[in-house]
Scaffold this motif. Structure first.
Motif, mmCIF file in Angstrom:
data_model
loop_
_atom_site.group_PDB
_atom_site.id
_atom_site.type_symbol
_atom_site.label_atom_id
_atom_site.label_comp_id
_atom_site.label_asym_id
_atom_site.label_seq_id
_atom_site.Cartn_x
_atom_site.Cartn_y
_atom_site.Cartn_z
ATOM 1 N N ASP A 62 51.253 40.244 49.890
ATOM 2 C CA ASP A 62 50.280 41.091 50.170
ATOM 3 C C ASP A 62 50.356 42.387 50.683
ATOM 4 O O ASP A 62 49.727 43.405 50.196
ATOM 5 C CB ASP A 62 49.292 40.488 51.214
ATOM 6 C CG ASP A 62 49.879 40.097 52.712
ATOM 7 O OD1 ASP A 62 51.065 40.169 52.646
ATOM 8 O OD2 ASP A 62 49.213 39.930 53.729
ATOM 9 N N GLU A 63 51.364 42.842 51.411
ATOM 10 C CA GLU A 63 51.779 44.200 51.784
ATOM 11 C C GLU A 63 52.361 44.895 50.553
ATOM 12 O O GLU A 63 52.197 46.048 50.576
ATOM 13 C CB GLU A 63 52.697 44.092 53.081
ATOM 14 C CG GLU A 63 52.026 43.516 54.408
ATOM 15 C CD GLU A 63 52.971 43.585 55.609
ATOM 16 O OE1 GLU A 63 53.594 44.882 55.801
ATOM 17 O OE2 GLU A 63 53.164 42.770 56.206
ATOM 18 N N CYS A 65 51.593 44.321 47.666
ATOM 19 C CA CYS A 65 50.693 45.061 46.771
ATOM 20 C C CYS A 65 49.797 46.179 47.360
ATOM 21 O O CYS A 65 49.267 47.088 46.558
ATOM 22 C CB CYS A 65 49.562 43.746 46.614
ATOM 23 S SG CYS A 65 50.176 42.526 45.510
ATOM 24 N N THR A 66 49.318 46.047 48.575
ATOM 25 C CA THR A 66 48.676 47.167 49.206
ATOM 26 C C THR A 66 49.340 48.550 49.165
ATOM 27 O O THR A 66 48.625 49.554 49.212
ATOM 28 C CB THR A 66 48.129 46.796 50.527
ATOM 29 O OG1 THR A 66 49.070 46.551 51.355
ATOM 30 C CG2 THR A 66 47.003 45.507 50.627
ATOM 31 N N LEU A 87 46.272 36.601 46.070
ATOM 32 C CA LEU A 87 46.017 37.832 46.628
ATOM 33 C C LEU A 87 44.751 38.544 46.375
ATOM 34 O O LEU A 87 44.296 39.355 47.285
ATOM 35 C CB LEU A 87 47.217 38.761 45.647
ATOM 36 C CG LEU A 87 48.605 38.312 45.744
ATOM 37 C CD1 LEU A 87 49.431 39.123 44.869
ATOM 38 C CD2 LEU A 87 49.091 38.847 47.312
ATOM 39 N N ALA A 90 42.503 37.753 49.141
ATOM 40 C CA ALA A 90 42.896 38.539 50.314
ATOM 41 C C ALA A 90 42.494 39.994 50.356
ATOM 42 O O ALA A 90 42.936 40.644 51.403
ATOM 43 C CB ALA A 90 44.514 38.273 50.718
ATOM 44 N N CYS A 92 43.755 42.363 48.184
ATOM 45 C CA CYS A 92 45.032 43.159 47.992
ATOM 46 C C CYS A 92 44.963 44.085 46.973
ATOM 47 O O CYS A 92 45.711 44.816 46.855
ATOM 48 C CB CYS A 92 46.282 42.274 47.833
ATOM 49 S SG CYS A 92 46.537 40.962 49.266
#
Length: 311
Positions: A62-63, A65-66, A87, A90, A92
């Motif tokens: 997830d991190e 992706c962001t 994802l 969430a 993202c």
């Protein structure tokens, strides 16, 4: 805004740093993009990331992706749908991102949960077997990449987007492939599963066939088996690609049914399971040889009879 002819320098996130993801991440880095994060938890993934993506932090998906303008989802085909849904749920993904997956059997439909957040969904599948080592980056230069983007007429063998706005996706996808020194080949969404099945049948089963060949020779005490067969198999592959079924040789293509019987007898004694594979492939070879005009009907019947005996 992305220049469809030449994508801007992008912040790339790699999920995950497996054999494919680490190599494509390195290729994108070489093209001038910046890999800002990758995910990987296995010992092999950590090692590959250290070698091919040095100084890139390993973070949860997830991190990754962001932080990214371009999200590269390099995960197995069966894992991809659940990962994309998770994802997306969430939060993202964001508008303007490019989300690329490398799964051969999927087109862009699998990325719909991400596309609903305003991303550009692309499918880029390198037609190459990967080891996850640095030489794979060089091998991309002789590789084709199966490209699928939104807006394709699925029945068209040479797809062109029906809506001119959809041309942006194709242009971005193809530009990314060219930047990695590979050759883009357009694959319609509807045929992705069959496209992938064909490639897997050829590449994966070729490796099984070569392994069986070497194993039989070594079991008979013939060494070095790999060096013995390498020129033969390389020539056979080259001839098959250049000349098709007209290049078929050997006892099956000649209709030497007595030799085929001897082969089956000896292979069955050495490995009955392998003999089953020989029967199946020899039958396919005989029928292809007949269709190519190399075997007449009587010779084909003799070979097929030999293959059916003692089953």
């Amino acid at each position: 805004m992305i220049d469809a002819g030449r994508p801007a320098r992008l912040a790339v996130g790699v999920v995950s740093a497996g054999r494919v993801g680490s190599v494509l991440g390195a290729a994108l880095t070489r093209a001038g993009h910046h890999v800002v994060a990758a995910s990987g938890v296995s010992r092999a993934s950590v090692r590959r990331a250290a070698e091919l993506l040095p100084d890139v932090p390993l973070l949860p998906p997830d991190e990754v992706c962001t932080r990214s303008d371009l999200v590269l989802l390099a995960v197995p085909d069966d894992v991809l749908p659940g990962l994309v849904r998770g994802l997306a749920a969430a939060g993202c993904f964001r508008p303007g991102q490019i989300v690329v997956h490398t799964a051969g059997s999927h087109g862009v439909a699998v990325l719909e949960p991400a596309a609903s957040h305003g991303v550009l969904p692309l499918a880029l599948h390198p037609a190459l077997t990967f080891t996850g080592r640095p030489e794979d980056v060089e091998r991309l230069a002789s590789c084709c990449v199966g490209v699928t983007a939104p807006g394709v007429a699925e029945s068209d063998a040479s797809p062109e987007p029906a809506d001119p706005r959809d041309a942006v996706g194709w242009s971005v996808a193809e530009a990314l492939v060219l930047e990695m020194s590979a050759e883009p080949v357009r694959i319609p969404e509807a045929v992705r599963p069959l496209y992938h099945a064909a490639l897997a049948h050829g590449a994966n089963h070729l490796m099984t066939l070569v392994g069986d060949c070497v194993q039989l020779l070594e079991s008979a005490g013939v060494r070095p088996a790999d060096r013995l067969v390498a020129p033969l198999l390389s020539a056979a592959l080259d001839n098959a690609l250049r000349h098709g079924d007209r290049a078929l040789t050997g006892p099956v293509a000649r209709g030497d049914s007595g030799t085929v019987r001897t082969h089956l007898e000896r292979i069955t004694a050495a490995d009955p399971e392998l003999a089953a594979g020989y029967r199946a492939l020899a039958g396919r070879t005989a029928r292809r040889a007949a269709a190519a005009g190399l075997l007449d009907r009587a010779a084909l019947d003799d070979v097929e009879k030999a293959l059916e005996e003692d089953r």
